[in-house]
Enzyme design. Sequence first.
Site, PDB file in Angstrom:
ATOM      1  N   ASP A 123       0.860  -1.189   0.000  1.00 13.88           N
ATOM      2  CA  ASP A 123       0.000   0.000   0.000  1.00 13.88           C
ATOM      3  C   ASP A 123       0.897   1.240   0.000  1.00 13.88           C
ATOM      4  OD1 ASP A 123      -1.757  -2.089   0.518  1.00 13.88           O
ATOM      5  OD2 ASP A 123      -3.012  -0.897   1.865  1.00 13.88           O
ATOM      6  N   LYS A 149      -6.909   3.384  -3.354  1.00 12.32           N
ATOM      7  CA  LYS A 149      -7.302   3.386  -1.949  1.00 12.32           C
ATOM      8  C   LYS A 149      -7.483   4.821  -1.505  1.00 12.32           C
ATOM      9  CE  LYS A 149      -5.226   2.019   2.505  1.00 12.32           C
ATOM     10  NZ  LYS A 149      -4.149   1.265   3.165  1.00 12.32           N
ATOM     11  N   LYS A 179     -10.279   0.392  -2.363  1.00 13.79           N
ATOM     12  CA  LYS A 179     -10.208   0.166  -0.919  1.00 13.79           C
ATOM     13  C   LYS A 179     -10.444   1.467  -0.174  1.00 13.79           C
ATOM     14  CE  LYS A 179      -6.970  -1.221   2.736  1.00 13.79           C
ATOM     15  NZ  LYS A 179      -5.632  -1.764   3.042  1.00 13.79           N
TER      16      LYS A 179
END
Lengths: 326, 481
Positions: free
Chosen positions: A162, A225, A261
């Site tokens: 991430d 995300k 996400k």
Amino acid sequence: MVDSPPSNPPKAGLPGDLAEATRDEAALTRFLRGLPGIDAVGLEQRAASLAGRAVKGDAKLRAIDTAIGMVDLTTLEGADNASKVRALAAKARRPDSRFPDVPRVAALCVYPDLVSDAVAALRGSGVGVASVATAFPSGRSTIRAKLAEVELAVESGADEVDMVIDRGAFLAGEYGRVFDEIEQVRAACAPAHLKVILETGELGGYDNVWRASWLALLAGADFIKTSTGKVSPAATLPVTHVLLRAVREWRDRTGQPRGVKPAGGIRTTKDAVRYLVAVLEVAGPEWLTPESFRFGASGLLNDLLMQRETQLDGHYSGPDQVAVDL
Amino acid sequence: MTEPKPRPLAYAPALESAALARLREHYRPFVDGEFTGGTGEPFSSVNPATAEPLAEVSGSDASDVDRAVSAAEEAFRQRWTPIGGTERAKYLFRIARLLQERARELAVLASLETGEPVRKTTEFDLPNAAAQFLHYAGWADKLDYAGFGPSPAPQGVVGQVLPSNLPLLLLAQRVAPALACGATVVVKPAERTPLTALVFGEICEQAGLPAGVVNVLPGGPGVGAKLLAHPGVRKAVFAGSTETGKRVRRDLAGRGKRLTSDLGGSGVNIVFADAAPEEAVRGVVEGAFFNQGRVRCAGSRLLVEESVAEEFVARLRARTESLRVGDPLDRNTDVGALGSAEVARLSELLERGVAEGATRWTSPAAPPHDGGFLPPTLLTDVQQSMSVARAEVFGPVLSVLTFRTPEEAVTKANNTPHGLAAGVWSEKGSRALWTARRLRTGVVWANAFHRFDPTAPFGGRGESGDGRVGGAAGLEAYLDV
């Protein structure tokens, strides 16, 4: 569609206009500035009206199980260490020891130096290990430092990385720089999946969230995300709508599936169900899997477990029936 | 064969209980503070979703009209105007609070009798109806400052004939300002939707409103005609179709009576190529299909810039397909019931459209059963000359036309005898303002549609009538100015 030879090799599998956008910074800037706008009032109304969909009874139980399987159980604190990671790993494998049929969560999300502990604790469980990297959460460091972090995570066995984008560069209009950074991380993190954190709370509006989503997708993000969870506001429904819209249009134009996400601020089952409704209605039913949608959260899991028990037993038990995240 | 995997997310029916509506078997007219009389033709109130009767209603006859008008005259002289604005405001506040308290009951009742999804009656009709009373409660003691000169006098007895869509909100928009001004009212609700109006009578009773200030006369069109023509009625208010509105104006001409009419429309959404596409789609869909298209300001026409038309219509179809057509009492329903008579009328309109060259596309969303439902329908390849582009549709049917230049958009949008509502969709402010200034409609929304606020005047031009509801402008119909 591109007549002259591109200065960058065009991205494999992209249709002409999207490949053209990745040719150089000027082309990328033209593409991002040329994207159609997003009207904040209309977007927020749609998000609010979809949030009113009722999911009850059996449908709710299924939604809860779906949501549990999408959780990236996360711990990102200064006090994290191997023991905390082991505690969370046990919970990730089997969230509720009283109910063996509760699905396991999708992944455990930790800092890069704890990846090896997470990998050890989760071996054979099917739960993925995700690691934040690239000077999380601010992203303020050199590309060398960022790539070193990515390498640490991947070498330690992370399945997913991430990364955060350089919001300073994005807001200064240096889209090429942001793009290059994502591409370099993309190259460094293979074969791990790449989630690109846009930190939407710092981007100053939905139009920028929309542009950043396209930028990340063009640069090769597997997931986009919303947030690090360290900045307020973190994930919101309207912002997640924008991301879902981007991956749906990306799929429509390229045929490639990409995921979303939302992270931070999703604490209750009610919230989670609203996000699932958004996934279904904005992106489509194909996105209702952990391969395409994740929740970045820690407290959410316990509420899902409590609500699950409530659905099965017909009454609410209490927070001490499920394990604390410590 | 393996068992199919359960879907990860589905919407189970989430039904509101019909018992919440506290339906009674029988309803009577509300006259002079009592539920009495009703010696006219009795009729049944019918649920448009199931075609089953909801309740028996005693219809009103000439003697009921006489009694109601004389009760309203007496209340006007003795019990309503003399008490002054401050006292009247207290009653309006009380009615608003009672509407809020009984919101759930009324939302379910309205859904049962109109076919409107209960989620919309809950989130739109009821809060807005209460908001009208709250707003006009504030005006009751400030009429001197409303812009109609010092101490404007009320009109006296007002006769109001109302349509069957959004019955409680349309009643509130007209009764609240009338009461604030010191006028008294006799309301004739639509034959299809008398129940919410009669329960409103009950709320007046509960609020301790002096007898005769509000009277409700259920019945057919004959009752409405008698009421508006009654010599005791100083002011007539008609809300309904343009066709009936014209007849009412002819009938009342030369009787020394004032008439305000709120008539039909054929609203339009103009979508420029630079509009935010998803939000414009949402606005067009809401505009055309809100309350099954049964609002006079519905955006039944879409004018989309030719360069983006194909892509826009594809998005429009996708979004329209996702609308859930079904039981109005299910909280997941987006588009409710129309009743079989309306479906027949609209089917005829659609057939005519197709015969004239339009292409029909109806959402595959399956209604629970045949009869009272028409899934949202798009007509493409529509030309300005076709009847669907000119008619007052009043149903879930959207005609799609294209334009090449802003001038063409404005010309086509204005090329209708109606002039009620328009939406302009563009990310460029100057273009939206340029267009709005040239549109001959009472309301123009920019990047929005169907936004209502009790403080904002709403009304039309041309054959959409001359009435204004909302804000200070909404007082004018009930003042002698």
